[in-house]
Scaffold this motif. Structure first.
Motif: not given
Ligand code: PLP
Length: 451
Positions: A41-51
């Motif tokens: 959706g409107l979010k990007l999620i990084d390799v650490q799992g943070r949105a």
């Protein structure tokens, strides 16, 4: 790869091999950059799992958010047919359908579509089309272009020649073709009203055209908002009168709608706000919904017809790229445009823009906010050291970057233009999310400026 690399391993490989665009790599290598693993959706999620909220729509182009089922499905369906075949001397199905759709969306009169892969290329094509057009119709004196102060049209050399941002373009000065420069009507810090700013800039443009019009191919401008300059908004009436002046002097109008096009300003194209019909228009960023590289330069019948002749006459437009009209990108564009129609995304941007405008207006009460400006979902918030005097923070203070970094800690990714904070979320962002994103921005400004 045999294994899924760990976040640390990815960071090491990134530092070892990737040269990032518009990035000072010495500082990047010492930082802890975000490595995006996926989107939702409107979010990007990084390799650490943070949105994180995607607060600048992945560089001003995302439309419906990430992982849109309809666009995903359209690309998969296209993959089942073919990924790519050339457009040089032959056609393909989705590029035909996108072109037919685009000519319905752009201002009237633009009926011919030339594809490329980025906004910069779309601008190069526009400049070359205009230049060759005048050669073909025998007006050989017309060799120059007028562009605006502070203009940004991309990073290839033609686009840089037309560009007016010394910070980006100064290093390449000796490689560029000379361009006549008209003042952009940027009202903030102008000693007078926005109307006076508009009229003064129009007067200079009129003089330039009176003196040089006969040797000018075209006026290239970013209609309504000059994005990379710092989100400078034209006072009402400027665009219409600039177009009229071009017409009066027989100069082509080239509208770079790479950033403003496809709904970003609350109309399909920024030219629509003032009923302007350019001779050439470039569109790119949001075309595929933010999925795949695809750009288009549109031209009128008059320009197109000048290029017609026999093989031997050499009137051909000798320009093209390997991936021009790529089917996967065109399939994504078709699905994106269909969704935009179904969901009235452009109407949503107009309504959401009015909401954002109201919220941002109250930020002027913050002592280090000098100006807020924008339209639709294209906004800039200029930070200043002294509000009353409009004194800029020094470049080295990296105020824009500091606030952006604080936004990241608070859960939103953004990228500033110097001291100007940029807010360009996905076009379909619901009001509740826009409010959440703006709350993060406001908090970050307060935290960093201490006020
Ligand atoms: N023109 C304008 C007005 C832009 O804002 C940009 C990019 O931001 C470009 C051209 C260049 O587009 P691209 O980055 O796709 O080459």
């Amino acid at each position: 790869m045999a294994h899924d690399p760990s976040p640390a391993e990815l960071a090491r490989l990134d530092r070892a091999h990737i040269w990032h665009p518009f990035t000072q790599m010495q500082e990047y290598a010492a930082s802890d950059p975000v490595i995006v693993a996926r989107g939702e959706g409107l979010k990007l999620i990084d390799v650490q799992g943070r949105a994180y909220y995607d607060g600048v729509g992945s560089m001003w182009l995302n439309v419906h958010g990430h992982r849109v089922p309809e666009i995903d499905a359209a690309i998969v369906a296209q993959l089942g047919r073919i990924a790519h075949s050339t457009l040089l001397g032959q056609a393909n199905v989705p590029s035909i359908l996108v072109a037919a759709e685009l000519v319905k969306l752009v201002p009237a009169g633009l009926t011919r579509v030339f594809y490329s892969d980025s906004g910069s290329e779309a601008v190069e094509i526009g400049l070359k089309l205009a230049y060759q057009y005048w050669r073909l119709v025998g007006e050989l004196r017309r060799k120059r272009f007028i562009a605006m102060t502070g203009a940004y049209h991309g990073d290839t050399l033609g686009a840089v020649s037309a560009g007016g941002i010394d910070l980006f373009h100064g290093a390449f000065r000796d490689l560029l073709f000379p361009t006549l420069r008209a003042p952009y009507p940027h009202a903030y810090r102008f000693a007078g009203s926005p109307e006076q700013c508009r009229d003064q800039c129009l007067e200079t443009l009129a003089t330039l055209l009176r003196e040089h019009g006969h040797e000018v191919c075209g006026l290239l401008l970013e209609p309504l908002i000059a994005g990379a300059a710092g989100m400078y908004v034209m006072p009402p009436g400027f665009l219409r009168e600039a177009a009229r002046l071009c017409h009066e002097h027989g100069v082509l109008l080239l509208a770079d709608e790479v950033a403003t096009g496809l709904g970003r300003t609350g109309r399909w194209y920024a030219c629509d706000h003032e009923g302007v019909q350019p001779d050439i228009l470039m569109t790119a960023k949001g075309l595929t919904g933010g999925y795949l590289p695809l750009a288009a330069t549109l031209a009128t019948e008059r320009i197109y017809h000048a290029f017609l002749g026999t093989f031997a006459e050499l009137k051909t437009f000798f320009h093209g790229h390997s991936y021009t009209g790529n089917q996967l990108a065109c399939a994504a564009a078709l699905a994106n445009l269909e969704l935009m129609h179904q969901r009235d995304t452009v109407g949503h941007v107009a309504r959401a823009g009015a909401h954002v405008a109201r919220e941002l207006a109250s930020w002027r009460a913050l002592p280090h906010v000098g100006d807020v400006r924008g339209v639709g979902l294209m906004w800039g918030i200029e930070l200043v050291a002294n509000q009353a005097a409009g004194t800029a923070y020094p470049w080295e203070a990296k105020m824009g970057y500091q606030v952006s970094h604080r936004c990241r800690e608070l859960g939103m990714l953004v990228r500033p233009l110097g001291n100007v904070l940029v807010f360009m979320p996905p076009l379909a962002s619901p009001l509740a999310d826009l409010e959440a994103m703006l709350a993060i921005y406001r908090q970050a400004i307060v935290d960093v400026t201490g006020a």
